[in-house]
Design a protein around this motif. Structure first.
Motif, PDB file in Angstrom:
ATOM      1  N   ALA A 247       0.822  -2.055   9.405  1.00 54.84           N
ATOM      2  CA  ALA A 247       1.961  -1.310   8.853  1.00 54.84           C
ATOM      3  C   ALA A 247       3.041  -2.270   8.343  1.00 54.84           C
ATOM      4  CB  ALA A 247       2.533  -0.376   9.905  1.00 54.84           C
ATOM      5  N   GLU A 248       3.319  -3.318   9.112  1.00 50.88           N
ATOM      6  CA  GLU A 248       4.369  -4.251   8.718  1.00 50.88           C
ATOM      7  C   GLU A 248       3.942  -5.089   7.510  1.00 50.88           C
ATOM      8  OE1 GLU A 248       5.468  -6.554  12.131  1.00 50.88           O
ATOM      9  OE2 GLU A 248       6.618  -4.920  13.032  1.00 50.88           O
ATOM     10  N   THR A 249       2.683  -5.482   7.456  1.00 46.98           N
ATOM     11  CA  THR A 249       2.214  -6.267   6.319  1.00 46.98           C
ATOM     12  C   THR A 249       2.373  -5.475   5.023  1.00 46.98           C
ATOM     13  OG1 THR A 249       0.601  -7.428   7.716  1.00 46.98           O
ATOM     14  CG2 THR A 249       0.242  -7.506   5.338  1.00 46.98           C
TER      15      THR A 249
ATOM     16  N   ALA B 102       4.382  -2.905   4.525  1.00 50.40           N
ATOM     17  CA  ALA B 102       5.800  -2.662   4.263  1.00 50.40           C
ATOM     18  C   ALA B 102       6.456  -3.895   3.657  1.00 50.40           C
ATOM     19  CB  ALA B 102       6.511  -2.278   5.569  1.00 50.40           C
ATOM     20  N   ILE B 103       6.154  -5.073   4.175  1.00 54.25           N
ATOM     21  CA  ILE B 103       6.748  -6.302   3.648  1.00 54.25           C
ATOM     22  C   ILE B 103       6.241  -6.583   2.244  1.00 54.25           C
ATOM     23  CG2 ILE B 103       6.742  -8.831   3.961  1.00 54.25           C
ATOM     24  CD1 ILE B 103       6.907  -8.139   7.033  1.00 54.25           C
ATOM     25  N   PHE B 104       4.955  -6.345   2.019  1.00 50.06           N
ATOM     26  CA  PHE B 104       4.419  -6.492   0.664  1.00 50.06           C
ATOM     27  C   PHE B 104       5.186  -5.602  -0.309  1.00 50.06           C
ATOM     28  CE2 PHE B 104       1.817  -4.921  -2.785  1.00 50.06           C
ATOM     29  CZ  PHE B 104       1.308  -6.089  -3.338  1.00 50.06           C
ATOM     30  N   ARG B 105       5.384  -4.345   0.053  1.00 49.57           N
ATOM     31  CA  ARG B 105       6.076  -3.400  -0.828  1.00 49.57           C
ATOM     32  C   ARG B 105       7.504  -3.857  -1.116  1.00 49.57           C
ATOM     33  NH1 ARG B 105       4.881   2.045  -1.586  1.00 49.57           N
ATOM     34  NH2 ARG B 105       7.121   2.399  -1.447  1.00 49.57           N
TER      35      ARG B 105
ATOM     36  N   SER C 278      -0.059   7.467   3.352  1.00 45.77           N
ATOM     37  CA  SER C 278       0.776   6.526   4.098  1.00 45.77           C
ATOM     38  C   SER C 278      -0.063   5.685   5.041  1.00 45.77           C
ATOM     39  CB  SER C 278       1.852   7.272   4.896  1.00 45.77           C
ATOM     40  OG  SER C 278       1.274   7.920   6.022  1.00 45.77           O
ATOM     41  N   ILE C 279       0.465   4.532   5.383  1.00 47.31           N
ATOM     42  CA  ILE C 279      -0.198   3.656   6.346  1.00 47.31           C
ATOM     43  C   ILE C 279      -0.258   4.307   7.720  1.00 47.31           C
ATOM     44  CG2 ILE C 279       1.892   2.399   7.025  1.00 47.31           C
ATOM     45  CD1 ILE C 279      -1.437   0.650   6.348  1.00 47.31           C
ATOM     46  N   ASP C 280       0.710   5.141   8.039  1.00 49.11           N
ATOM     47  CA  ASP C 280       0.682   5.837   9.335  1.00 49.11           C
ATOM     48  C   ASP C 280      -0.519   6.770   9.423  1.00 49.11           C
ATOM     49  OD1 ASP C 280       2.938   4.539  10.224  1.00 49.11           O
ATOM     50  OD2 ASP C 280       4.317   6.177   9.691  1.00 49.11           O
ATOM     51  N   GLU C 281      -0.852   7.438   8.321  1.00 49.19           N
ATOM     52  CA  GLU C 281      -2.039   8.294   8.320  1.00 49.19           C
ATOM     53  C   GLU C 281      -3.298   7.484   8.612  1.00 49.19           C
ATOM     54  OE1 GLU C 281      -2.668  11.174   5.082  1.00 49.19           O
ATOM     55  OE2 GLU C 281      -0.623  10.698   4.428  1.00 49.19           O
ATOM     56  N   VAL C 282      -3.392   6.321   8.008  1.00 45.50           N
ATOM     57  CA  VAL C 282      -4.572   5.482   8.210  1.00 45.50           C
ATOM     58  C   VAL C 282      -4.639   5.000   9.658  1.00 45.50           C
ATOM     59  CG1 VAL C 282      -5.807   3.429   7.444  1.00 45.50           C
ATOM     60  CG2 VAL C 282      -4.449   4.739   5.815  1.00 45.50           C
ATOM     61  N   ASN C 283      -3.519   4.541  10.179  1.00 48.31           N
ATOM     62  CA  ASN C 283      -3.515   4.036  11.548  1.00 48.31           C
ATOM     63  C   ASN C 283      -3.746   5.142  12.569  1.00 48.31           C
ATOM     64  OD1 ASN C 283      -3.182   1.371  10.825  1.00 48.31           O
ATOM     65  ND2 ASN C 283      -0.952   1.405  10.999  1.00 48.31           N
ATOM     66  N   ASN C 284      -3.243   6.332  12.303  1.00 47.49           N
ATOM     67  CA  ASN C 284      -3.524   7.462  13.202  1.00 47.49           C
ATOM     68  C   ASN C 284      -5.013   7.801  13.185  1.00 47.49           C
ATOM     69  OD1 ASN C 284      -0.847   7.716  13.960  1.00 47.49           O
ATOM     70  ND2 ASN C 284      -0.385   9.289  12.431  1.00 47.49           N
ATOM     71  N   LEU C 285      -5.624   7.731  11.998  1.00 45.91           N
ATOM     72  CA  LEU C 285      -7.062   7.965  11.898  1.00 45.91           C
ATOM     73  C   LEU C 285      -7.822   6.913  12.709  1.00 45.91           C
ATOM     74  CD1 LEU C 285      -9.607   9.284  10.577  1.00 45.91           C
ATOM     75  CD2 LEU C 285      -9.330   7.594   8.732  1.00 45.91           C
ATOM     76  N   ALA C 286      -7.443   5.655  12.563  1.00 47.67           N
ATOM     77  CA  ALA C 286      -8.098   4.590  13.319  1.00 47.67           C
ATOM     78  C   ALA C 286      -7.980   4.830  14.815  1.00 47.67           C
ATOM     79  CB  ALA C 286      -7.498   3.236  12.945  1.00 47.67           C
ATOM     80  N   ALA C 287      -6.806   5.215  15.266  1.00 48.04           N
ATOM     81  CA  ALA C 287      -6.594   5.457  16.692  1.00 48.04           C
ATOM     82  C   ALA C 287      -7.447   6.618  17.188  1.00 48.04           C
ATOM     83  CB  ALA C 287      -5.117   5.727  16.959  1.00 48.04           C
ATOM     84  N   LEU C 288      -7.560   7.685  16.385  1.00 47.89           N
ATOM     85  CA  LEU C 288      -8.372   8.838  16.778  1.00 47.89           C
ATOM     86  C   LEU C 288      -9.850   8.466  16.873  1.00 47.89           C
ATOM     87  CD1 LEU C 288      -6.734  11.702  14.677  1.00 47.89           C
ATOM     88  CD2 LEU C 288      -6.785  11.534  17.180  1.00 47.89           C
TER      89      LEU C 288
END
Length: 421
Positions: free
Chosen positions: A299-301, A303-306, A404-414
């Motif tokens: 998420a931070e990578t 965000a910093i890129f953007r 969003s990156i949060d959607e991707v990370n939530n999917l990974a966690a699930l």
């Protein structure tokens, strides 16, 4: 050292490079006292650390074949030429982010460069469970600066086209990417391998998945046809060296003009693979903290890129694309911001596709990641890999519906929590 190519060895390096001023100035003039050790553990090249009474340096030499496979797979030595030129450009565009170059010998396909110590490969650090504090910032800035400044958003048109022509000759390494990444995982290619028999059923399912194969080929088309910027071309956790306070990118021999999203997607994919591998590295305790850290890093990578890409858009957009004369110079700052948002949205959508395909190729193709390969228990390794494959398929095929990156990370966690006891 010039003339006909000859591969170096631990024994011959001091004799053959003993008169090289770039090397002797940094490590000492008495080559008989040099200590040489080979450390190359990659897929393609020879790498030596050379130490003398004044210091140390790295000597990297290309071989006329793929080292991982042997001389049955020939590969031209000119890849060292592209690596050298990529490193010099990356240093100009993102100072301090790559090793310093001391000497380049095109005939011998070798580069003498800075020895990074006590740095270690990022992938090894993640396998060990180290939560490095600066990698998201450093990698995000590196990608934004090199990818923006190597494009028609920033470069003088004539210089950019000359650079495009130069790197267009990196044909053989592009061919490796085009086949090993985008095509070979999806059929029974000769050099493929996977954890068998545990993954056999899932592999057959993925190779029969029409939507996935079409998407992989659309991404291959994008990689081959969209020459947006000079890419690192092989940006993953094995081509980054780290300590807590510093991050350096190495090994850009796959450098090529391609889509901005490619480097970003490949890099983030490696963080997601590290995430899914953590259960295989819990012999000394829970890795819950490491899993949370890895998702935070992705998420931070991004965000910093953007943020940095947007800053460069507003301050260094001097190329032929989205000219300021059409927007800011006419008082239309909102038009410029609309174009920026459109571009970032396209990068986001495409990076998800590239990330998903990278996950698949690292598990089903030729060159695997140590994140999974170091899990000794085949059943446990296959379980981790199966979850990563499912994740990769989802983000590649459904990339246009993920916002969003949060959607991707939530999917990974699930997915990671599935079938946990």
């Amino acid at each position: 050292m010039t003339g006909k190519f000859e591969a170096l060895s631990v024994e011959t390096l001091p004799t053959r490079l003993g008169a090289n001023a770039a090397l002797t100035e940094r490590i000492g003039k008495d080559a008989s006292q040099w200590k040489v050790r080979e450390v190359g553990d990659g897929n393609l090249n020879l790498v030596f650390i050379v130490e003398g009474d004044r210091g140390a340096a790295v000597v990297k030499q290309a071989l006329p074949y793929v080292r991982l496979v042997g001389d049955s797979w020939p590969l031209p030595l000119k890849r060292s030429f592209f690596e050298y030129h990529a490193l010099t450009r990356q240093e100009r565009r993102a100072p301090g982010s790559v090793p310093a170059i001391y000497h380049f010998d095109e005939d011998q396909a070798l580069i003498v460069m800075e020895y990074l110590s006590p740095h270690i490969i990022l992938r090894r650090a993640l396998i060990e469970g180290r939560e490095l504090p600066n990698i998201a910032r450093d990698i995000g800035l590196f990608m934004a600066r090199t990818l923006f400044r190597g494009s028609d958003l920033s470069m003088v048109t004539r210089e950019r086209k000359a650079d495009l022509a130069l790197f267009a000759d990196n044909v053989e390494l592009c061919d490796i990417t085009e086949n090993l990444v985008f095509s070979d995982p999806y059929f029974d290619a000769r050099m493929n391998r996977h954890t068998s028999p545990q993954l056999d059923g899932l592999v057959a399912e993925l190779r029969a998945d029409r939507d996935l194969k079409v998407e992989a080929q659309r991404l291959k088309h994008l990689f081959a046809a969209n020459a947006e910027t000079l890419l690192h071309g092989d940006l993953h956790s094995g081509s980054i060296m780290v300590i807590d306070t510093e991050t350096r990118m190495i090994d850009p021999e796959f450098a090529f003009y391609g889509p901005i999203a490619f480097d970003v997607g490949m890099l983030l994919a490696n963080f997601w693979m590290a995430f899914f591998s953590q259960r295989g590295h819990e012999e000394n305790g829970s890795r819950d903290s490491m899993r949370a850290y890895l998702l935070k890093v992705t998420a931070e990578t991004w965000a910093i890129f953007r943020v940095e890409f947007s800053h460069l858009w507003r301050t260094e957009r001097t190329g032929m694309l989205y000219q300021r004369s059409l927007f800011e110079d006419q008082g239309d700052v909102l038009g410029s911001e609309q174009a920026l948002d459109h571009m970032l949205s396209g990068i986001w959508t495409d990076l998800l596709g590239f990330a998903g395909i990278e996950v698949h190729r690292r598990i089903l193709g030729l060159a695997h990641n140590a994140d999974f390969e170091t899990i000794a228990d085949a059943d446990l390794r296959a379980s981790c890999e199966a979850k990563a494959l499912k994740f990769g398929r989802h983000i590649a095929v459904n990339r246009r519906q993920i916002h969003s990156i949060d959607e991707v990370n939530n999917l990974a966690a699930l997915i990671e929590q599935e079938n946990r006891i």
